[in-house]
Design an enzyme around this catalytic site. Structure first.
Site, short mmCIF file in Angstrom:
data_model
loop_
_atom_site.label_atom_id
_atom_site.label_comp_id
_atom_site.label_asym_id
_atom_site.label_seq_id
_atom_site.Cartn_x
_atom_site.Cartn_y
_atom_site.Cartn_z
N THR A 26 -12.09 18.98 3.06
CA THR A 26 -11.36 18.95 1.79
C THR A 26 -11.00 17.51 1.40
O THR A 26 -11.25 17.06 0.28
CB THR A 26 -10.06 19.79 1.92
OG1 THR A 26 -10.41 21.10 2.34
CG2 THR A 26 -9.31 19.87 0.60
N LYS A 118 -1.14 13.56 10.26
CA LYS A 118 0.28 13.35 10.58
C LYS A 118 0.60 13.69 12.02
O LYS A 118 1.48 13.07 12.64
CB LYS A 118 1.16 14.12 9.60
CG LYS A 118 1.16 15.61 9.67
CD LYS A 118 0.04 16.36 9.01
CE LYS A 118 -0.15 16.18 7.54
NZ LYS A 118 -1.01 17.18 6.90
N VAL A 145 1.95 11.72 4.84
CA VAL A 145 3.23 12.28 4.35
C VAL A 145 3.17 12.45 2.84
O VAL A 145 2.99 11.48 2.09
CB VAL A 145 4.40 11.35 4.72
CG1 VAL A 145 5.72 11.97 4.27
CG2 VAL A 145 4.42 11.07 6.22
N GLY A 199 -6.84 24.87 -0.69
CA GLY A 199 -7.02 23.66 0.14
C GLY A 199 -5.72 22.97 0.50
O GLY A 199 -5.73 21.83 0.94
N GLU A 202 -3.13 23.60 6.36
CA GLU A 202 -3.80 22.96 7.49
C GLU A 202 -4.92 23.89 7.99
O GLU A 202 -4.94 25.08 7.67
CB GLU A 202 -2.80 22.72 8.62
CG GLU A 202 -1.71 21.73 8.26
CD GLU A 202 -2.29 20.36 7.87
OE1 GLU A 202 -2.92 19.72 8.72
OE2 GLU A 202 -2.12 19.95 6.72
N ASP A 213 4.08 21.07 10.68
CA ASP A 213 3.54 20.04 9.78
C ASP A 213 4.70 19.23 9.17
O ASP A 213 4.68 18.00 9.19
CB ASP A 213 2.72 20.72 8.68
CG ASP A 213 2.15 19.73 7.67
OD1 ASP A 213 1.06 19.20 7.91
OD2 ASP A 213 2.82 19.49 6.65
N LYS A 217 5.87 15.19 9.68
CA LYS A 217 6.10 14.29 8.54
C LYS A 217 7.52 13.72 8.58
O LYS A 217 7.73 12.54 8.30
CB LYS A 217 5.87 15.04 7.23
CG LYS A 217 4.40 15.39 7.00
CD LYS A 217 4.27 16.39 5.87
CE LYS A 217 2.82 16.69 5.56
NZ LYS A 217 2.68 17.83 4.66
N GLY A 314 -3.54 18.92 -1.14
CA GLY A 314 -4.76 19.03 -1.95
C GLY A 314 -5.71 17.88 -1.67
O GLY A 314 -5.27 16.77 -1.32
P1 NAP Z 1 -10.84 20.16 6.73
O1 NAP Z 1 -11.20 20.58 5.36
O2 NAP Z 1 -10.78 21.21 7.79
O3 NAP Z 1 -11.85 19.00 7.17
C1 NAP Z 1 -11.95 18.54 8.47
C2 NAP Z 1 -13.26 17.78 8.61
O4 NAP Z 1 -13.34 17.22 9.92
C3 NAP Z 1 -14.49 18.66 8.44
O5 NAP Z 1 -15.51 17.95 7.76
C4 NAP Z 1 -14.92 18.94 9.87
O6 NAP Z 1 -16.33 19.13 10.00
C5 NAP Z 1 -14.54 17.64 10.56
N1 NAP Z 1 -14.21 17.83 11.97
C6 NAP Z 1 -13.14 18.47 12.50
N2 NAP Z 1 -13.18 18.42 13.84
C7 NAP Z 1 -14.29 17.74 14.15
C8 NAP Z 1 -14.89 17.36 15.39
N3 NAP Z 1 -14.35 17.67 16.56
N4 NAP Z 1 -16.05 16.65 15.35
C9 NAP Z 1 -16.61 16.32 14.16
N5 NAP Z 1 -16.09 16.65 12.96
C10 NAP Z 1 -14.95 17.35 12.97
O7 NAP Z 1 -9.40 19.47 6.76
P2 NAP Z 1 -8.68 18.67 5.56
O8 NAP Z 1 -7.86 19.60 4.76
O9 NAP Z 1 -9.68 17.81 4.89
O10 NAP Z 1 -7.64 17.79 6.41
C11 NAP Z 1 -8.07 16.66 7.13
C12 NAP Z 1 -6.84 15.87 7.59
O11 NAP Z 1 -6.07 15.50 6.45
C13 NAP Z 1 -5.89 16.63 8.50
O12 NAP Z 1 -5.31 15.76 9.45
C14 NAP Z 1 -4.79 17.12 7.54
O13 NAP Z 1 -3.55 17.32 8.17
C15 NAP Z 1 -4.72 15.95 6.60
N6 NAP Z 1 -4.18 16.25 5.29
C16 NAP Z 1 -4.68 17.28 4.56
C17 NAP Z 1 -4.17 17.53 3.30
C18 NAP Z 1 -4.67 18.67 2.45
O14 NAP Z 1 -4.03 18.96 1.43
N7 NAP Z 1 -5.78 19.31 2.80
C19 NAP Z 1 -3.15 16.72 2.80
C20 NAP Z 1 -2.66 15.65 3.56
C21 NAP Z 1 -3.18 15.43 4.82
P3 NAP Z 1 -17.05 20.41 9.30
O15 NAP Z 1 -16.87 20.22 7.83
O16 NAP Z 1 -18.47 20.34 9.72
O17 NAP Z 1 -16.32 21.61 9.81
N1 HSE Z 2 -0.83 21.38 4.80
C1 HSE Z 2 -0.09 20.28 4.25
C2 HSE Z 2 0.90 20.81 3.23
C3 HSE Z 2 -1.06 19.32 3.60
O1 HSE Z 2 0.78 21.95 2.81
O2 HSE Z 2 1.82 20.07 2.87
C4 HSE Z 2 -0.42 18.04 3.17
O3 HSE Z 2 -0.02 17.27 4.27
#
Ligand code: NAP
Ligand code: HSE
Length: 446
Positions: A26, A118, A145, A199, A202, A213, A217, A314
């Site tokens: 995402t 985080k 955060v 999206g 987590e 989470d 933060k 997001g």
């Molecule tokens: P996600 O959609 O699950 O994406 C994770 C990515 O990492 C995927 O491309 C996955 O590969 C890859 N991956 C995971 N484990 C792996 C491994 N062992 N080896 C190789 N590739 C690996 O997660 P996300 O929502 O983008 O979140 C990513 C980070 O951003 C997290 O730390 C989350 O806490 C943080 N974050 C997310 C948001 C949000 O709103 N989504 C906001 C702030 C912070 P595949 O695609 O092949 O499965």
């Molecule tokens: N899963 C987290 C949230 C993403 O809903 O706030 C942003 O860190």
């Protein structure tokens, strides 16, 4: 590394900066999209073209939100960790391992890293900053955060001359979305499924609903705000799993709303950091934070109060912070003042009796003469004063909704334990903090 060396000597010339993304989900795909779409602006600003040359994933066949060029995706981490051309990396995988080892390895060899993880930063920042210092690299973590809200930058740079002593906020978008949808009549399960689809959640949404989470933060925010090391284990945490529609309805009847609230307080050299569901007065700024939005209120000596609010989850919202950190590294290459590890001193955990709050207490009791007086008596024993009381008859007896005046957290906890032990108490009572900056008299509660 070559890019940083080039920056250090001679005039700046336009040059490609090869970037690796660890994770292309995402957030990762959105970072690539933003780098492509804003590439001209970034080059105008910095003289550099930030290009994603490698991206680590688990599954090459998966459909991606923004398709990378052929050959960019890899499942072999060594192709990135051993690539001497990579100048910058963004860790967008999540989880403590293998993400932690990859980040350490890159920092050790001088590759600056931006992370949105985080849990990694909250649990392992001393180790990560030590590796960054050894490698002469930068570690940036704005996206950890509140997604798009630049609260880390504000705390580390804009408020460097201010003694911040309280941080209060809504720092998890998923739970704020879920609670809002429950207020609109949707079930908890429906709302959580929708947050996952959008999206916000987590990879394991238990991290969101359990408060883990938000706790990570708040640990990061408290560390940066107080210039101290606050670990996730130092955070008192409660999630929203136990919030039921009747709590939401009771809050509405009291002109309040249920929110997952994070609070960090520094007083007399001791820190209190907690996350939990709280009733927020409808007139309080946090009550207006809806959907996956977040808000953080910073209180300090010179600033009195600053509130930052905006999208808290997001892909594209988080990517905005990741790209800003990447550009900032390019603009401040080499270790700068931002490299100082916030972990400077250790703070004692504040005594629960030193922290005060009004509370909402809900208790189901037998409807018999004297029961109300006994409940009030258990509060009075601890010096907890009742501001408002509503009693509803039920089939089994009566439900008491009590709003207390501000009282020590420890006193309320002891009163509630004593009420729970009364033979007339039918269900374990609920006690939630009330967030309100208005006096109870003003609300006509006395
Ligand atoms: P996600 O959609 O699950 O994406 C994770 C990515 O990492 C995927 O491309 C996955 O590969 C890859 N991956 C995971 N484990 C792996 C491994 N062992 N080896 C190789 N590739 C690996 O997660 P996300 O929502 O983008 O979140 C990513 C980070 O951003 C997290 O730390 C989350 O806490 C943080 N974050 C997310 C948001 C949000 O709103 N989504 C906001 C702030 C912070 P595949 O695609 O092949 O499965
Ligand atoms: N899963 C987290 C949230 C993403 O809903 O706030 C942003 O860190």
């Amino acid at each position: 590394m070559q890019f940083l060396r080039r920056l250090g000597c001679g005039p700046v010339t336009p040059v490609d900066v090869p970037i690796a993304l660890l994770g292309y989900g995402t957030v990762g795909a959105a970072v690539h999209r933003l780098l492509v779409e804003t590439g001209d602006d970034i080059e105008r600003l910095t003289g550099r073209r930030l290009r994603v040359t490698r991206a680590l994933v688990r599954d090459l066949a998966k459909e991606r939100g923004f398709a990378p060029e052929d050959g960019v995706l890899t499942t072999d981490a060594e192709e990135i960790l051993g690539d001497g051309e990579i100048a910058l990396a963004a860790e967008l995988m999540g989880g403590l391992e293998p993400a932690g080892s990859y980040v350490l390895s890159l920092l050790e060899r001088g590759v600056s890293v931006v992370t949105a993880n985080k849990q990694l930063v909250a649990h392992r920042s001393p180790e990560l900053f030590a590796a960054a210092a050894r490698g002469g690299a930068q570690l940036r973590f704005e996206a950890c955060v509140c997604a798009a809200i630049p609260v880390i930058k504000v705390l580390r740079e804009a408020l460097v001359a201010t003694h911040v002593h309280r941080v209060l906020g809504i720092v998890n978008g998923t739970t704020n979305f879920v609670l809002g949808e429950m207020e609109a009549g949707r079930t908890y399960e429906e709302a959580l499924a929708e947050a996952q689809r959008l999206g916000y959640a987590e990879a394991d949404p238990v991290d969101d609903v359990s408060g883990a989470d938000a706790a990570a933060k708040m640990a990061i925010l408290a560390s940066v705000a107080f210039g101290a090391r606050v670990a996730p284990e130092d955070v008192e945490v409660e999630g929203i799993e136990a919030v039921r529609p009747e709590h939401v309805a009771a809050a509405r009847a009291l002109e309040m709303t249920v929110k997952l609230v994070g609070q960090a307080t520094l007083a007399n050299g001791a820190a209190d950091v907690r996350v939990g569901p709280a009733l927020v007065d409808r007139h309080h700024p946090l009550a207006a934070v809806e959907g996956a939005f977040n808000a953080v209120m910073l209180q300090g000596d010179a600033i009195r109060e600053i509130t930052l609010s905006g999208p808290g989850a997001g892909g594209i919202e988080t990517a905005s912070a990741v790209v800003a950190d990447l550009v900032s590294i390019v603009g401040t290459s080499g270790p700068g003042f931002l490299q100082d590890d916030p972990a400077r001193r250790s703070l004692a955990r504040a005594d629960a009796d030193a922290i005060r709050s009004p509370f909402y207490v809900r208790v189901d009791v037998d409807d018999r003469p004297g029961v109300l007086a006994r409940v009030a008596g258990q509060l009075a024993v601890e010096g907890v004063s009742v501001a408002r009381l509503v009693q509803n008859q039920t089939d089994a007896g009566a439900t008491l909704h009590i709003v207390t005046h501000e009282a020590p957290v420890g006193s309320v906890a002891r009163s509630v334990r004593a009420i729970a032990a009364m033979p007339e108490t039918l269900e374990p009572p609920t006690a939630l903090r009330v967030v309100s900056d208005r006096g109870v008299e003003e609300l006509g509660w006395t």
